[in-house]
Scaffold this motif. Sequence first.
Motif, PDB file in Angstrom:
ATOM      1  N   LEU A   1      -8.308  -1.571  -1.871  1.00  0.00           N
ATOM      2  CA  LEU A   1      -9.024  -2.413  -2.833  1.00  0.00           C
ATOM      3  C   LEU A   1     -10.462  -2.667  -2.391  1.00  0.00           C
ATOM      4  O   LEU A   1     -11.386  -2.663  -3.217  1.00  0.00           O
ATOM      5  CB  LEU A   1      -8.283  -3.738  -3.024  1.00  0.00           C
ATOM      6  N   GLU A   2     -10.658  -2.882  -1.098  1.00  0.00           N
ATOM      7  CA  GLU A   2     -12.011  -3.130  -0.581  1.00  0.00           C
ATOM      8  C   GLU A   2     -12.921  -1.924  -0.770  1.00  0.00           C
ATOM      9  O   GLU A   2     -14.138  -2.070  -0.945  1.00  0.00           O
ATOM     10  CB  GLU A   2     -11.943  -3.510   0.905  1.00  0.00           C
ATOM     11  N   ARG A   3     -12.337  -0.727  -0.741  1.00  0.00           N
ATOM     12  CA  ARG A   3     -13.120   0.485  -0.969  1.00  0.00           C
ATOM     13  C   ARG A   3     -13.408   0.723  -2.450  1.00  0.00           C
ATOM     14  O   ARG A   3     -14.082   1.694  -2.815  1.00  0.00           O
ATOM     15  CB  ARG A   3     -12.380   1.697  -0.395  1.00  0.00           C
ATOM     16  N   GLY A   4     -12.898  -0.123  -3.322  1.00  0.00           N
ATOM     17  CA  GLY A   4     -13.179  -0.001  -4.751  1.00  0.00           C
ATOM     18  C   GLY A   4     -12.042   0.556  -5.575  1.00  0.00           C
ATOM     19  O   GLY A   4     -12.186   0.742  -6.785  1.00  0.00           O
ATOM     20  N   GLY A   5     -10.881   0.824  -4.946  1.00  0.00           N
ATOM     21  CA  GLY A   5      -9.764   1.382  -5.683  1.00  0.00           C
ATOM     22  C   GLY A   5      -9.098   0.376  -6.610  1.00  0.00           C
ATOM     23  O   GLY A   5      -9.119  -0.827  -6.341  1.00  0.00           O
ATOM     24  N   ASN A   6      -8.500   0.882  -7.688  1.00  0.00           N
ATOM     25  CA  ASN A   6      -7.846  -0.028  -8.634  1.00  0.00           C
ATOM     26  C   ASN A   6      -6.479   0.462  -9.117  1.00  0.00           C
ATOM     27  O   ASN A   6      -5.923  -0.080 -10.067  1.00  0.00           O
ATOM     28  CB  ASN A   6      -8.741  -0.260  -9.854  1.00  0.00           C
ATOM     29  N   PHE A   7      -5.906   1.495  -8.471  1.00  0.00           N
ATOM     30  CA  PHE A   7      -4.736   2.175  -9.011  1.00  0.00           C
ATOM     31  C   PHE A   7      -3.649   2.256  -7.936  1.00  0.00           C
ATOM     32  O   PHE A   7      -3.839   2.905  -6.897  1.00  0.00           O
ATOM     33  CB  PHE A   7      -5.155   3.578  -9.453  1.00  0.00           C
ATOM     34  N   ILE A   8      -2.518   1.593  -8.177  1.00  0.00           N
ATOM     35  CA  ILE A   8      -1.413   1.555  -7.214  1.00  0.00           C
ATOM     36  C   ILE A   8      -0.141   2.047  -7.889  1.00  0.00           C
ATOM     37  O   ILE A   8       0.180   1.644  -9.006  1.00  0.00           O
ATOM     38  CB  ILE A   8      -1.211   0.133  -6.649  1.00  0.00           C
ATOM     39  N   ASP A   9       0.588   2.910  -7.195  1.00  0.00           N
ATOM     40  CA  ASP A   9       1.788   3.516  -7.750  1.00  0.00           C
ATOM     41  C   ASP A   9       2.993   3.174  -6.887  1.00  0.00           C
ATOM     42  O   ASP A   9       2.927   3.218  -5.660  1.00  0.00           O
ATOM     43  CB  ASP A   9       1.631   5.042  -7.805  1.00  0.00           C
ATOM     44  N   THR A  10       4.107   2.837  -7.541  1.00  0.00           N
ATOM     45  CA  THR A  10       5.342   2.563  -6.833  1.00  0.00           C
ATOM     46  C   THR A  10       6.510   3.025  -7.693  1.00  0.00           C
ATOM     47  O   THR A  10       6.330   3.727  -8.685  1.00  0.00           O
ATOM     48  CB  THR A  10       5.460   1.063  -6.461  1.00  0.00           C
ATOM     49  N   ALA A  11       7.727   2.652  -7.321  1.00  0.00           N
ATOM     50  CA  ALA A  11       8.920   3.005  -8.094  1.00  0.00           C
ATOM     51  C   ALA A  11      10.032   2.040  -7.730  1.00  0.00           C
ATOM     52  O   ALA A  11      10.064   1.501  -6.617  1.00  0.00           O
ATOM     53  CB  ALA A  11       9.355   4.445  -7.815  1.00  0.00           C
TER      54      ALA A  11
END
Length: 403
Positions: free
Chosen positions: A92-102
């Motif tokens: 998130l700190e690097r600017g990411g906004n996409f998290i995937d799980t299951a």
Amino acid sequence: MILRILEGLCKRLAASIYRLGLRNGSMKEKAADYRPPFFTSQEIDMSLNSFITLGRSGLRVSPLCLGSMTFGEDLGWGASVADSETMIATYLERGGNFIDTANVYTNGHSEKIIGDFFAKKGNRDRVVIGTKFCCSLFEGDPNGGGAGRKALIQQCEASLRRLQTDYIDIYWLHIWDRTAPIEETLRGLDDLVASGKVRYIGFSNLPAWKVSEAQTIAHFRGWAPIIAMQLEYSLLERTAEGELFPMAQELGIGIMPWSPLKHGFLSGKFRRENAGSVDTKRTAMGVPSETDYLVIDALCAVAEEVGATAAAVALAWVWSRPGVESTLIGARRPDQLQANLAALDLILTDAQMAQLNEVSKPVLNFPADINDHVAPMFGFPGTTIDGHTAPASPMLSASANRY
């Protein structure tokens, strides 16, 4: 009807404009390899906040998606809760906004770790969280998994509880349930979208013909469409280029590769000199084959040439491929995540890409070869169309007679 016609014209215009602006003015690249202006390419400076529009939707996501299959130590090889939270925070700190799980990742613990993190930190609405259904957490229960209405709705409710959220941004059909009618699955998913519990629909690991059927049914019934597809893709697994890639590009479905490092084979830890000495208990995949090592050797040579890790080069190759929109990356330790994110700073030259393309060239299933090499010769002999030159026809050359 008019809107569909206009959409088709706009797509053709965008493609034509892009082809005219191909690198160095060259028209030698295959038409299938073009990227419309709204997709990423090697020439664009990449970072986690250089967002991508996912498929034919209004959802914007990072070019690298943080996968969380490793979150939790329940299976004996994953990341601790503390390390998992550190990796989320770093991403998130690097600017990411996409998290995937299951739902099935570490038996539900992965979802709970993500839910606990955002419950403490807040800002859940600032991220795109996707999770998957179909895999059962209840052995012996015939409705504990699968893609029937009862199963998918109760799996969604359980994921919402573990994630501690009111909605899921992308709800993925994880695997193909051959027994559930696809209409039942699609209608159940559309109801979840209408209820506000799900925003978008994605498919994972299904054959191209089934995804095409589902997308067509959803279109004509006005149900929520499939906006993206997760599939295995790497330098060591390119067979998806035969059917799945063309299908996705034609139907407006964004491609999200998983296992871009082929279960660690392309991470740099597997070398000929240490074959058999690497811990593989996570994947039970054994060690690379001789054919795999030909690709790994070329990968390591390019990595040495550019002064990067083998993992970064392998990831840079994947996200540079036509049709790829966001690539799933996973890590068991924070330092592995940092190494993977280094791929965003890496630009491979045409020569390096060509070298990797050639050594990893896949053998595709019928009718890929006949359509790539034979069909152009018969349909457009001796012509150049969209940058692709078809050879002369030996049958036409054998005789000047026409009847």
